[in-house]
Scaffold this motif. Sequence first.
Motif, PDB file in Angstrom:
ATOM      1  N   GLY A  51       0.824  -1.196   0.000  1.00 43.07           N
ATOM      2  CA  GLY A  51       0.000   0.000   0.000  1.00 43.07           C
ATOM      3  C   GLY A  51       0.857   1.244   0.000  1.00 43.07           C
ATOM      4  O   GLY A  51       2.032   1.203  -0.362  1.00 43.07           O
ATOM      5  N   PHE A  52       0.253   2.339   0.429  1.00 44.62           N
ATOM      6  CA  PHE A  52       0.974   3.599   0.407  1.00 44.62           C
ATOM      7  C   PHE A  52       0.964   4.244   1.787  1.00 44.62           C
ATOM      8  O   PHE A  52       0.120   3.975   2.627  1.00 44.62           O
ATOM      9  N   VAL A  53       1.959   5.096   1.974  1.00 41.53           N
ATOM     10  CA  VAL A  53       2.118   5.863   3.206  1.00 41.53           C
ATOM     11  C   VAL A  53       2.322   7.309   2.794  1.00 41.53           C
ATOM     12  O   VAL A  53       3.053   7.587   1.833  1.00 41.53           O
ATOM     13  N   PHE A  54       1.678   8.215   3.496  1.00 37.88           N
ATOM     14  CA  PHE A  54       1.882   9.638   3.234  1.00 37.88           C
ATOM     15  C   PHE A  54       2.105  10.340   4.561  1.00 37.88           C
ATOM     16  O   PHE A  54       1.285  10.219   5.472  1.00 37.88           O
ATOM     17  N   ASN A  55       3.243  11.019   4.691  1.00 38.72           N
ATOM     18  CA  ASN A  55       3.579  11.745   5.914  1.00 38.72           C
ATOM     19  C   ASN A  55       3.855  13.200   5.598  1.00 38.72           C
ATOM     20  O   ASN A  55       4.295  13.537   4.503  1.00 38.72           O
ATOM     21  N   GLY A  56       3.655  14.034   6.593  1.00 38.40           N
ATOM     22  CA  GLY A  56       4.017  15.434   6.479  1.00 38.40           C
ATOM     23  C   GLY A  56       4.477  15.944   7.825  1.00 38.40           C
ATOM     24  O   GLY A  56       4.098  15.416   8.867  1.00 38.40           O
ATOM     25  N   SER A  57       5.345  16.937   7.795  1.00 35.08           N
ATOM     26  CA  SER A  57       5.864  17.509   9.029  1.00 35.08           C
ATOM     27  C   SER A  57       6.077  18.997   8.827  1.00 35.08           C
ATOM     28  O   SER A  57       6.405  19.440   7.723  1.00 35.08           O
ATOM     29  N   LEU A  58       5.876  19.760   9.880  1.00 36.74           N
ATOM     30  CA  LEU A  58       6.077  21.196   9.835  1.00 36.74           C
ATOM     31  C   LEU A  58       6.922  21.604  11.032  1.00 36.74           C
ATOM     32  O   LEU A  58       6.536  21.384  12.188  1.00 36.74           O
ATOM     33  N   GLU A  59       8.072  22.197  10.743  1.00 39.48           N
ATOM     34  CA  GLU A  59       9.012  22.629  11.762  1.00 39.48           C
ATOM     35  C   GLU A  59       8.606  24.010  12.269  1.00 39.48           C
ATOM     36  O   GLU A  59       8.415  24.931  11.479  1.00 39.48           O
ATOM     37  N   VAL A  68       2.008  14.619  10.797  1.00 41.05           N
ATOM     38  CA  VAL A  68       0.804  13.842  10.541  1.00 41.05           C
ATOM     39  C   VAL A  68       1.180  12.694   9.611  1.00 41.05           C
ATOM     40  O   VAL A  68       2.180  12.769   8.887  1.00 41.05           O
ATOM     41  N   GLY A  69       0.383  11.642   9.639  1.00 38.68           N
ATOM     42  CA  GLY A  69       0.644  10.513   8.761  1.00 38.68           C
ATOM     43  C   GLY A  69      -0.613   9.743   8.445  1.00 38.68           C
ATOM     44  O   GLY A  69      -1.574   9.741   9.227  1.00 38.68           O
ATOM     45  N   TYR A  70      -0.595   9.105   7.273  1.00 37.20           N
ATOM     46  CA  TYR A  70      -1.692   8.230   6.856  1.00 37.20           C
ATOM     47  C   TYR A  70      -1.089   7.041   6.130  1.00 37.20           C
ATOM     48  O   TYR A  70      -0.186   7.203   5.297  1.00 37.20           O
ATOM     49  N   GLU A  71      -1.562   5.837   6.460  1.00 39.32           N
ATOM     50  CA  GLU A  71      -1.102   4.623   5.793  1.00 39.32           C
ATOM     51  C   GLU A  71      -2.303   3.767   5.452  1.00 39.32           C
ATOM     52  O   GLU A  71      -3.217   3.622   6.261  1.00 39.32           O
TER      53      GLU A  71
END
Length: 192
Positions: A51-59, A68-71
């Motif tokens: 499947g897929f994984v999508f992550n994001g981060s804000l410094e 945040v993350g979604y898998e």
Amino acid sequence: MRQRLFSAAATGVLALSAGAASADGLSYSYLAPRWAETELEDDTFDIEGDGFVFNGSLEFSETVHLFVGYENLEFDDNVDVSTRLIGGGLAVPLSSRADLVFRGGFVDAEFETPFFNEDDEGTFLSAGARVLVTPEIELYGDFRSINLDDAGDEESTTIGLEFYASDSFSVGPSVTWVDDVTTYTLGGRIYF
């Protein structure tokens, strides 16, 4: 099996939320799409999924970031596991090329089969490190503890590499181990 798949999905999302490197050192502002392959293998089961994984981060500062993350993983026999997480992190610089990284937050997981669906939620804590071996190569790893309300506790270990094509893009593999579950990923990060 449900507990292992929930935990594998949750730790997969966490494993891929490292960061970026630039001339100013390590960064924690990025978007990261990845492909994941997962296998649960023990005396009773041998189940594979992808499947897929999508992550994001804000410094927010040199040391504080939100992520945040979604898998979404699809396994054999129409078994699907999706995981969402949100949390905060603290990066403790050891040098301009190395950080200790501590994170915590909330996890929401969903387990779907042809026969039933189940939701679970909980918390996680992780401790790890990121090191720029060279200006183009980052090595990272962490240890995580996830506590889901119904599925229980699980610990995992992740190691990964990132190869920087530029200050704004990298690509690399990672591997995560949770008991009898192994997850391999390949993807990229776009830094901002």
